[in-house]
Write a protein that holds these residues in place. Structure first.
Motif, mmCIF file in Angstrom:
data_model
loop_
_atom_site.group_PDB
_atom_site.id
_atom_site.type_symbol
_atom_site.label_atom_id
_atom_site.label_comp_id
_atom_site.label_asym_id
_atom_site.label_seq_id
_atom_site.Cartn_x
_atom_site.Cartn_y
_atom_site.Cartn_z
ATOM 1 N N VAL A 41 -2.735 -0.027 6.848
ATOM 2 C CA VAL A 41 -2.785 -0.249 5.496
ATOM 3 C C VAL A 41 -2.138 0.873 4.900
ATOM 4 N N THR A 42 -1.332 0.548 3.804
ATOM 5 C CA THR A 42 -0.468 1.512 2.790
ATOM 6 C C THR A 42 -0.779 1.239 1.429
ATOM 7 N N THR A 43 -1.410 2.484 0.836
ATOM 8 C CA THR A 43 -2.053 2.170 -0.595
ATOM 9 C C THR A 43 -0.802 2.806 -1.298
ATOM 10 N N LEU A 44 -0.920 2.364 -2.595
ATOM 11 C CA LEU A 44 0.141 2.661 -3.646
ATOM 12 C C LEU A 44 0.253 4.335 -3.887
ATOM 13 N N GLY A 45 -0.637 4.841 -3.171
ATOM 14 C CA GLY A 45 -0.869 6.337 -3.483
ATOM 15 C C GLY A 45 -0.154 7.056 -2.253
#
Length: 304
Positions: free
Chosen positions: A40-44
């Motif tokens: 999972v890669t968050t936009l943060g």
């Protein structure tokens, strides 16, 4: 988040036994059906992972999102969608009946094989190698991984067994939907499908789409409008003829591949990459679908 992912992966492992690895492409039949992982890669810029997240697999039909982006950059939205439609299908991803369903005889959408082949024919370049290299370099850019390469064994396997794709391509050539050498177009298509990635790579693609076409480095790759169209088509067509059920139960834009990957984009929140080579009857990762279902429920990810 790490604890949530660890728990979900282990809870979903039994679902890998409910699927089978793709066998119509001989090299894919060699994959371990027990593999299951997520990134999972968050936009943060935060990144979380669990299971066999670093397992390498070929991108297969997830490349259809990449080639669609590149075709739009080369030709513009209007021209691309004069050559391929935007409608979902109830037939399988490699069905030739899809081509007869549209009154103009164009492929119903870019996410089925016929549509993706038509899209690849629009990518600029004078040679097979130039076009394939442009796709490869574009993929490296949006994943942030300069080491992505083509798995030659899978490419050769796909090329040897791709007769149904040849049938689709020659049918379109006969109807004036694609121009140029069918064999050269297919060669580029097979190379695109044979790019080797990990769940991290496809999560990065998802994050860019979730961020309206902007990379984590703040560089814009595609327009907001193109990104909106692509995510909408992913919702309606990205999981083949199981897209409706996926939208109801999971509710996020996603694209699967028969290598076992699923790339998902949760608008304004995160990109998700899942890998599980054991596929269900629709050609989607059996364990991967279950992971996304449970994660969507746990984090309330549905866009609906």
């Amino acid at each position: 988040m790490k604890r949530i992912l660890d728990n979900i992966v282990e809870e979903c492992r039994p679902w890998t036994s409910k699927g089978e690895v793709a066998s119509y492409i001989p090299e894919l039949a060699k994959a371990n059906p027990d593999i299951l992982g997520i990134w999972v890669t968050t936009l943060g810029g935060e990144e979380y992972f669990a299971g066999e997240y670093d397992f390498k697999f070929t991108i297969q039909s997830i490349s259809k999102v990449v080639t669609l982006m590149l075709a739009i950059l080369d030709n513009g939205i209007e021209y691309v969608f004069s050559r391929v439609g935007m409608e979902p299908t109830e037939a399988s991803f490699n069905s030739i009946t899809n081509l007869d369903s549209h009154e103009e005889k164009i492929p119903l959408n870019p996410m089925i094989n016929a549509g993706a082949i038509a899209i690849v024919s629009l990518i600029h370049g004078d040679t097979i190698e130039e076009k394939a290299t442009r796709i490869l370099n574009f993929t490296r850019k949006i994943t942030g991984n300069p080491y992505i390469s083509i798995n030659d064994s899978v490419y050769e396997s796909e090329k040897k067994t791709g007769d149904r794709n040849r049938a689709l391509a020659y049918y379109m050539k006969g109807n004036g939907i694609i121009e140029g050498s069918v064999e050269e177009i297919l060669d580029v298509y097979f190379k695109a499908c044979s790019m080797e990635v990990t769940s991290k790579d496809i999560a990065r693609i998802g994050a860019m789409l979730a961020n309206d076409g902007v990379l984590l480095t703040n560089e814009r790759v595609i327009s907001r409008e193109a990104c909106r169209i692509i995510k909408t088509i992913m919702v309606t067509c990205g999981m083949y003829d199981a897209s409706g059920k996926f939208a109801v139960h999971i509710g996020i834009p996603a694209k699967s591949g028969v290598g076992g990957g699923i790339m998902a984009a949760v608008p304004r929140r995160m990109g998700i990459g899942v890998v599980g080579p054991a596929l269900n009857s629709k050609g989607n990762s059996s364990g991967g679908i279950k992971i996304l279902e449970k994660l969507s429920q746990e984090l309330d990810l549905s866009i609906f």
